[in-house]
Design an enzyme around this catalytic site. Structure first.
Site, PDB file in Angstrom:
ATOM      1  N   MET A 168       0.809  -1.222   0.000  1.00 26.72           N
ATOM      2  CA  MET A 168       0.000   0.000   0.000  1.00 26.72           C
ATOM      3  C   MET A 168       0.844   1.274   0.000  1.00 26.72           C
ATOM      4  O   MET A 168       0.348   2.366   0.234  1.00 26.72           O
ATOM      5  CB  MET A 168      -0.947   0.013   1.204  1.00 26.72           C
ATOM      6  CG  MET A 168      -1.889  -1.162   1.253  1.00 26.72           C
ATOM      7  SD  MET A 168      -2.808  -1.335  -0.282  1.00 26.72           S
ATOM      8  CE  MET A 168      -3.264  -3.047  -0.176  1.00 26.72           C
ATOM      9  N   CYS A 169       2.118   1.129  -0.257  1.00 26.39           N
ATOM     10  CA  CYS A 169       3.039   2.263  -0.262  1.00 26.39           C
ATOM     11  C   CYS A 169       3.023   2.931  -1.638  1.00 26.39           C
ATOM     12  O   CYS A 169       3.130   2.261  -2.662  1.00 26.39           O
ATOM     13  CB  CYS A 169       4.432   1.737   0.065  1.00 26.39           C
ATOM     14  SG  CYS A 169       5.557   2.977   0.633  1.00 26.39           S
ATOM     15  N   HIS A 170       2.879   4.249  -1.648  1.00 32.87           N
ATOM     16  CA  HIS A 170       2.854   4.995  -2.909  1.00 32.87           C
ATOM     17  C   HIS A 170       4.253   5.076  -3.523  1.00 32.87           C
ATOM     18  O   HIS A 170       5.223   5.288  -2.794  1.00 32.87           O
ATOM     19  CB  HIS A 170       2.346   6.424  -2.679  1.00 32.87           C
ATOM     20  CG  HIS A 170       0.924   6.498  -2.274  1.00 32.87           C
ATOM     21  ND1 HIS A 170       0.517   6.329  -0.970  1.00 32.87           N
ATOM     22  CD2 HIS A 170      -0.207   6.703  -2.999  1.00 32.87           C
ATOM     23  CE1 HIS A 170      -0.797   6.440  -0.902  1.00 32.87           C
ATOM     24  NE2 HIS A 170      -1.267   6.667  -2.128  1.00 32.87           N
ATOM     25  N   MET A 185       8.354   4.829   5.347  1.00 29.09           N
ATOM     26  CA  MET A 185       8.520   3.453   4.879  1.00 29.09           C
ATOM     27  C   MET A 185       9.780   3.302   4.032  1.00 29.09           C
ATOM     28  O   MET A 185      10.455   2.269   4.096  1.00 29.09           O
ATOM     29  CB  MET A 185       7.283   2.986   4.106  1.00 29.09           C
ATOM     30  CG  MET A 185       6.035   2.866   4.972  1.00 29.09           C
ATOM     31  SD  MET A 185       6.271   1.879   6.474  1.00 29.09           S
ATOM     32  CE  MET A 185       6.769   0.310   5.783  1.00 29.09           C
ATOM     33  N   GLU A 186      10.104   4.319   3.264  1.00 28.38           N
ATOM     34  CA  GLU A 186      11.322   4.276   2.458  1.00 28.38           C
ATOM     35  C   GLU A 186      12.559   4.230   3.348  1.00 28.38           C
ATOM     36  O   GLU A 186      13.499   3.466   3.085  1.00 28.38           O
ATOM     37  CB  GLU A 186      11.369   5.480   1.512  1.00 28.38           C
ATOM     38  CG  GLU A 186      10.402   5.401   0.353  1.00 28.38           C
ATOM     39  CD  GLU A 186       8.935   5.607   0.720  1.00 28.38           C
ATOM     40  OE1 GLU A 186       8.074   5.305  -0.126  1.00 28.38           O
ATOM     41  OE2 GLU A 186       8.633   6.072   1.840  1.00 28.38           O
ATOM     42  N   ASP A 205      24.199 -10.750   4.302  1.00 31.46           N
ATOM     43  CA  ASP A 205      24.421 -11.566   3.110  1.00 31.46           C
ATOM     44  C   ASP A 205      25.892 -11.604   2.712  1.00 31.46           C
ATOM     45  O   ASP A 205      26.425 -12.668   2.378  1.00 31.46           O
ATOM     46  CB  ASP A 205      23.587 -11.031   1.940  1.00 31.46           C
ATOM     47  CG  ASP A 205      23.850 -11.796   0.662  1.00 31.46           C
ATOM     48  OD1 ASP A 205      23.674 -13.040   0.664  1.00 31.46           O
ATOM     49  OD2 ASP A 205      24.239 -11.169  -0.337  1.00 31.46           O
TER      50      ASP A 205
END
Length: 161
Positions: free
Chosen positions: A75-77, A115-116, A130
């Protein structure tokens, strides 16, 4: 108390309509960390990890993650980011070394960049894992959290220590 905004009248998921929101400068700072052994710390510090320069690759991964957040958070733009800065700091206690990760994201738009920043901090820590897992799989990725955000209708936020 605020209500959830990502549900429609039927209780199903929706992407929030931000077309009526004012475009403003918005920033967010997110943090994460990864605990590594002295051996990994030494190898990172002397650029002796076989996959390459760990911090340079992790930094690029964080920037890429910020730019692609809407591809993995449903739901992130999608946003036009104005800047992403990933920085590192080492903290030592006994034989454990904690790599502190801080990500600053900036845009001018109708929705925030929390969110970014959070996605970038997570991806940065995961990339360190990793690249170093061949040496030791016991690394611990620490808490990931929003430290600060500015701009937007909800106002500014600074995490309490």
């Amino acid at each position: 108390m605020s209500s959830f905004t990502h549900f429609n009248d039927q209780g199903r998921a929706k992407m929030v309509d931000i077309s009526d929101k004012k475009a403003t400068v918005r920033t967010a700072i997110a943090c994460s960390s990864i605990v590594v052994t002295k051996e990994i710390y030494d190898k990172i510090s002397h650029n002796e990890i076989g996959k390459g320069d760990v911090l340079a690759v992790a930094q690029i991964a964080g920037i890429m993650a910020a730019k692609r957040t809407s591809d993995i958070i449903p739901m992130c733009h999608p946003l036009l980011l104005k800047g992403v800065d990933v920085s590192f700091d080492w903290k030592q206690s006994e034989e454990q070394y904690r790599l502190l990760i801080e990500v600053k994201v900036k845009t001018e738009g109708s929705t925030g960049v929390e969110m970014e920043a959070l996605t970038a901090a997570s991806a940065t820590a995961l990339t360190v894992y990793d690249m170093c897992k061949a040496v030791d799989k016991g690394m611990i990725i620490g808490e990931t959290y929003l430290l600060e955000k500015t701009g937007g209708k909800s106002g500014d936020y600074t995490r309490n220590s």
